[in-house]
Design an enzyme around this catalytic site. Sequence first.
Site, PDB file in Angstrom:
ATOM      1  N   LEU A 234       8.499   8.153  -1.843  1.00 53.66           N
ATOM      2  CA  LEU A 234       7.610   8.094  -3.002  1.00 53.66           C
ATOM      3  C   LEU A 234       6.136   8.197  -2.611  1.00 53.66           C
ATOM      4  CD1 LEU A 234       9.366   5.160  -4.909  1.00 53.66           C
ATOM      5  CD2 LEU A 234       9.728   7.623  -5.200  1.00 53.66           C
ATOM      6  N   ASN A 238      -0.889   6.057   6.452  1.00 52.74           N
ATOM      7  CA  ASN A 238      -0.847   5.754   7.883  1.00 52.74           C
ATOM      8  C   ASN A 238      -0.233   4.388   8.148  1.00 52.74           C
ATOM      9  OD1 ASN A 238      -1.333   6.266  10.616  1.00 52.74           O
ATOM     10  ND2 ASN A 238      -3.333   5.298  10.553  1.00 52.74           N
ATOM     11  N   GLY A 239      -0.175   3.549   7.123  1.00 53.40           N
ATOM     12  CA  GLY A 239       0.428   2.228   7.288  1.00 53.40           C
ATOM     13  C   GLY A 239       1.929   2.222   7.113  1.00 53.40           C
ATOM     14  N   GLY A 240       2.520   3.293   6.585  1.00 53.54           N
ATOM     15  CA  GLY A 240       3.960   3.356   6.349  1.00 53.54           C
ATOM     16  C   GLY A 240       4.258   4.074   5.052  1.00 53.54           C
ATOM     17  N   GLY A 241       5.531   4.066   4.666  1.00 55.03           N
ATOM     18  CA  GLY A 241       5.945   4.775   3.470  1.00 55.03           C
ATOM     19  C   GLY A 241       6.483   3.838   2.409  1.00 55.03           C
ATOM     20  N   VAL A 242       6.674   4.394   1.216  1.00 56.52           N
ATOM     21  CA  VAL A 242       7.364   3.705   0.120  1.00 56.52           C
ATOM     22  C   VAL A 242       8.528   4.609  -0.264  1.00 56.52           C
ATOM     23  CG1 VAL A 242       7.194   2.752  -2.199  1.00 56.52           C
ATOM     24  CG2 VAL A 242       5.225   2.628  -0.655  1.00 56.52           C
ATOM     25  N   LYS A 257       9.337  -0.834   0.907  1.00 56.00           N
ATOM     26  CA  LYS A 257       7.940  -0.640   1.295  1.00 56.00           C
ATOM     27  C   LYS A 257       7.820  -0.935   2.783  1.00 56.00           C
ATOM     28  CE  LYS A 257       3.223  -1.665  -0.150  1.00 56.00           C
ATOM     29  NZ  LYS A 257       2.371  -2.386  -1.126  1.00 56.00           N
ATOM     30  N   ASP A 367      -6.229  -6.148  -7.110  1.00 56.57           N
ATOM     31  CA  ASP A 367      -6.294  -4.689  -6.952  1.00 56.57           C
ATOM     32  C   ASP A 367      -5.738  -3.999  -8.199  1.00 56.57           C
ATOM     33  OD1 ASP A 367      -6.845  -2.288  -5.704  1.00 56.57           O
ATOM     34  OD2 ASP A 367      -4.985  -2.238  -4.554  1.00 56.57           O
TER      35      ASP A 367
END
Length: 895
Positions: A234, A238-242, A257, A367
């Site tokens: 989805l 750079n921190g990872g995927g969903v 996540k 946020d």
Amino acid sequence: MDMRYVEFIQADPFFYDRLRTDRTHPATTDYRIAQNVDWAGWEQNTRDGWHGVFPRDLELPEQGWKVHVSATLENAQCVLDLVSGHCGRQRVPFKYRATRTDLLRINLKYADRGTSGKFVTVYPATEQACAEVLNDLDALVGGMDGPYVLSDLRWNQGPVYLRYGGFRALDVRDEHDQLVPAIRRPDGELVPDRRTPSFAPPAWVPLPAFVTTARERLNADDSEAFGYRVREALHFSNGGGVYLAERLRDAATVVLKEARPHAGLSPDGRDAVERLQCEREQLERLRGVPSIVGVLGGFEHSGHHFLVLEHVGGRSLNREIAARHPMVRAGASTHDRDEYRAWALGVLEQIEAGIRAVHEHGQVHGDLHPGNVLVTPDGTVRFVDLELSYAQDAPAPSAGGAPGFTPPDGRTGVAADLYSLACLKIALFIPLTPLLALDHRTARRLIDEAVRRFGLDIGFGAEVLARLEAPRTGGAPAGERTQQAEELARTWPVDTADGVQQLRTAIVRGLHESLDLSRADRVFPGDVRQFTHDALSIAHGACGVLPALHEPGESSHRADAVLDWVSAALHRAPRTQPGLLDGITGIARTFSRFGRVDEAARLTAEIERLPFEQLPGDLYGGLVGIGLDRLDEDPDGAAITEIRRVLRDRTGELGRHIRSVKGVTRAARDRGGLLRGATGAALFWLRCYETYHQAEDLDRARRALAVDLSACTERPDGSLQLDEDRRSLPYLGSGSIGVALVAMRLLEHLDDEDLRRAVRRVIRVTRAGYTAQSGLLNGRAGFVLFLTAVQRSPFADAVSRADLIRHTRDLGLYALVHGTGLHFPGEQILRASTDWASGSAGVLTALDAYAHVVHGTAPAPTPPIPGLFPGTGTVRPPEGALDLRSHQPEPTPST
């Protein structure tokens, strides 16, 4: 939003800028190579954030197996001491990220995943030397913390990695006609050196035994069952995927996540894992709140951390706004407006109730923005992505939230959430809230526009404005010139020639005030491309701003100083792009225009020595732009003859950027339209026809334009837009407006009803009321410039004239007061820009064209793309001034 821009909003609150080294601040000091090595026989240089260290007497091969070493902000100097010491003693060349700032920048959340983690790059000369370096460095730093280098193969437990790639700077044209880094195949042909976020060596490279062994070992380490089947990615950062996934034990649909250790840093240095753990804690505390997505658990796999979340069907509020908003469609009616207003107010009521429930549980959302709100198929609102949430009695995270929804005055807690909610209330109607952080005065303009266009209650606007405004702290009153700029931004007096001139003066004053000749990297603040290669150019650099600085009768000392700076920068630059809008072709035109004949001649000689066969063919930076320049300057020269030959031989390549997906014809992303698509080639061949009068050139122009027209699709509102993957583009530089401009020029020489029909459908694009950006190539100023060309063509009518006036008036929505001048936001509207392509200089070009067509001022501006605008054949000459009182803005969208 293009998240690449987020990196460049950390350094300056008003302009895009790169985080720079400040030797007085320990957070940004230089890294140092080992002090116990004699570096006397080594060449050292710093370029593009890398510091290279190479033995002077060593000749590197073109390519081979190279080694990367990653590091964290905490251990980087220690890692560099060990790695550089070993390389120094063994005389192995290497380079490293020069400062802590550079290392932070490549590991930020939205940094390029293909380069993330690469702190040190080592260049062993042979495969055997590579194997030795891997083992030696593993013995020194193996097991130390560092981000995973996604493009590489991990050696043992890291932070040592390897990949096959280029050692020297070689370029080649790829399948989309872009110059990219290259490596050489065994047959000698250059091919792209792919930097993908996974280990993928070229198929023709034999894998040495040490590489095969390392891959097998890594696969064995990762053999643990995952427990989920991923159906769809989805989102990536750079921190990872969903991921949308199926849980294997019970076939439940969930969302995963992912967080990568030591990667995806926020500006305060927190990595993705720390933020994911925080998010899980906050979700647990909010369990049971109806508006909050449920947390189902978490786990770790292969060093990566995962949060398991409830799957909620639907799509983001961002996408809902884009699909429903009447201002993005031509011909929206009063009924459309009323229907959207009812839906938007209903959504806002749910969001406000959800935020109230979060606060009642003692939490802060932290946020809130449209990308973090899901709207389910039944219209229910749910909140997702709470990694910045925190308890009301805890300190707020130092990392900011989404641009355009985060209070710029530093307020925290419930007050910060209420500010974000107020921004969201504006964004549902006028989605320009990033402007609020650049100039607080834009709030009232946006609110007034929302109330006027959508018939909102006056109390709605007053309540939103009250939540946005910070408490007054006194301070000196604004000076007279600042007050004048504020009044001009508020009234935006384009209805008279004198008013346009006042605006012009204020914008030029802003350009003067932003000039900084003390910097070596850029002289005018502009787009982020300045920090790669465009700081001198017409599109995004000094040469695009210069024409606006020097008006007739004005002292030219500032222009001379800028030209001196450009000249000095050319001598410093290791490599300068060749093109019309991005490089030396446009710089040479600028030098010539300002009377620097000798410098222009030197650059022209350099242009004519270029390897034309190796260059891309586009208008922005390739052969088409260079050819248009040579046609203009030396139509009988050898260079244009060779360029014509090369482009003629490439005629069959013009459709390489066009794709057919399930029967739908689309252009590859960022590869269609005037600047980078076949439309630029159509303009080139049209200008050739007008220069040499050869019928085959006119036919080439027609066929080239047909390529991009094939990728244009009719939207539900009847407008014609260039279709790319997941988006349709109307813009001057990349969309259907640029295609129509060249079609209008072509119709000066052809009788083609299909082409006329296409132009009329593109003109309908300008009937829509909203554009996200103000810039010339990708925003509303481009609409204005296009409509001025329409007025000088057989397509002019009262409707297009009224649309020209309306779009010029609406440019005032973006006007920003800074210092004593007026400015405009750049690409993505997160920061201001002065450049021609995206900022103030481009808006000036559009305003000058508007004043010429509507008020009869002279002369008309000459944009730097030769031959683009009507001027020959059956074009209609400019008409006299209009009575603008008959074109006052309507209180509702056009029907």
